[in-house]
Design a protein around this motif. Structure first.
Motif, PDB file in Angstrom:
ATOM      1  N   TRP A   1       0.825  -1.212   0.000  1.00  0.00           N
ATOM      2  CA  TRP A   1       0.000   0.000   0.000  1.00  0.00           C
ATOM      3  C   TRP A   1       0.857   1.259   0.000  1.00  0.00           C
ATOM      4  O   TRP A   1       0.382   2.331  -0.353  1.00  0.00           O
TER       5      TRP A   1
ATOM      6  N   LYS B   1      -6.469   2.153  -3.477  1.00  0.00           N
ATOM      7  CA  LYS B   1      -7.629   1.255  -3.472  1.00  0.00           C
ATOM      8  C   LYS B   1      -7.994   0.870  -2.034  1.00  0.00           C
ATOM      9  O   LYS B   1      -9.162   0.870  -1.652  1.00  0.00           O
ATOM     10  N   ARG B   2      -6.981   0.558  -1.241  1.00  0.00           N
ATOM     11  CA  ARG B   2      -7.206   0.215   0.166  1.00  0.00           C
ATOM     12  C   ARG B   2      -7.819   1.392   0.930  1.00  0.00           C
ATOM     13  O   ARG B   2      -8.711   1.216   1.752  1.00  0.00           O
TER      14      ARG B   2
ATOM     15  N   GLU C   1      -9.789   3.719  -0.237  1.00  0.00           N
ATOM     16  CA  GLU C   1     -11.208   3.823  -0.589  1.00  0.00           C
ATOM     17  C   GLU C   1     -12.029   2.756   0.135  1.00  0.00           C
ATOM     18  O   GLU C   1     -13.133   3.032   0.608  1.00  0.00           O
ATOM     19  N   GLN C   2     -11.492   1.538   0.249  1.00  0.00           N
ATOM     20  CA  GLN C   2     -12.182   0.471   0.983  1.00  0.00           C
ATOM     21  C   GLN C   2     -12.326   0.832   2.450  1.00  0.00           C
ATOM     22  O   GLN C   2     -13.394   0.655   3.047  1.00  0.00           O
ATOM     23  N   GLU C   3     -11.251   1.330   3.055  1.00  0.00           N
ATOM     24  CA  GLU C   3     -11.263   1.691   4.467  1.00  0.00           C
ATOM     25  C   GLU C   3     -12.224   2.848   4.738  1.00  0.00           C
ATOM     26  O   GLU C   3     -12.925   2.858   5.746  1.00  0.00           O
ATOM     27  N   LYS C   4     -12.253   3.838   3.836  1.00  0.00           N
ATOM     28  CA  LYS C   4     -13.166   4.965   4.006  1.00  0.00           C
ATOM     29  C   LYS C   4     -14.614   4.497   3.956  1.00  0.00           C
ATOM     30  O   LYS C   4     -15.438   4.909   4.774  1.00  0.00           O
ATOM     31  N   SER C   5     -14.927   3.622   3.030  1.00  0.00           N
ATOM     32  CA  SER C   5     -16.284   3.093   2.909  1.00  0.00           C
ATOM     33  C   SER C   5     -16.673   2.319   4.163  1.00  0.00           C
ATOM     34  O   SER C   5     -17.771   2.481   4.705  1.00  0.00           O
ATOM     35  N   SER C   6     -15.764   1.489   4.641  1.00  0.00           N
ATOM     36  CA  SER C   6     -16.008   0.714   5.859  1.00  0.00           C
ATOM     37  C   SER C   6     -16.219   1.631   7.055  1.00  0.00           C
ATOM     38  O   SER C   6     -17.133   1.424   7.865  1.00  0.00           O
TER      39      SER C   6
END
Length: 114
Positions: free
Chosen positions: A64, A89-90, A92-97
């Motif tokens: 990352w 990409k990670r 964006e995933q973490e923000k969504s979570s």
């Protein structure tokens, strides 16, 4: 002795989320990351170097982040960390979570006793 409410540990993933987001803005060395997060949070968040550097190493292993040799503002050799495409990409995933978790917590806190 317990920790005061003002000095609680971060929830799982919070440190990674803040580091990834901070490095999205610009590459930084570890101490600059600590200071950036502290300053932007108006001193509400203080990252311990003992937590930061293992997290940075973990994020490097995951791909990352990338690091290159650099020089600090004080002229000392340091590692400058920057976000990779995989790190973006990670992030964006973490923000969504985080947003989903925050929404759930907000709903729980909105319930009032009948």
């Amino acid at each position: 002795m317990g920790k005061s409410p003002q000095h609680r540990d971060l929830f799982a993933g919070a440190l990674e989320l803040m580091v990834l987001h901070s490095l999205r803005i610009k590459p930084m060395h570890g101490y600059a990351l600590v200071k950036h997060i502290q300053q932007v949070s108006d001193d509400l968040l203080q990252i311990e170097e003992g937590s930061l550097y293992p997290a940075l190493q973990r994020m490097l292993r995951e791909g990352w982040l990338e690091a290159e040799e650099g020089v600090s503002a004080k002229g000392r050799p340091t590692r400058i960390y920057q976000l990779t495409k995989s790190g973006m990409k990670r992030l964006e995933q973490e923000k969504s979570s985080f947003e989903k978790m925050f929404e759930g917590i907000t709903r729980v806190l909105a319930v009032v006793k009948a």
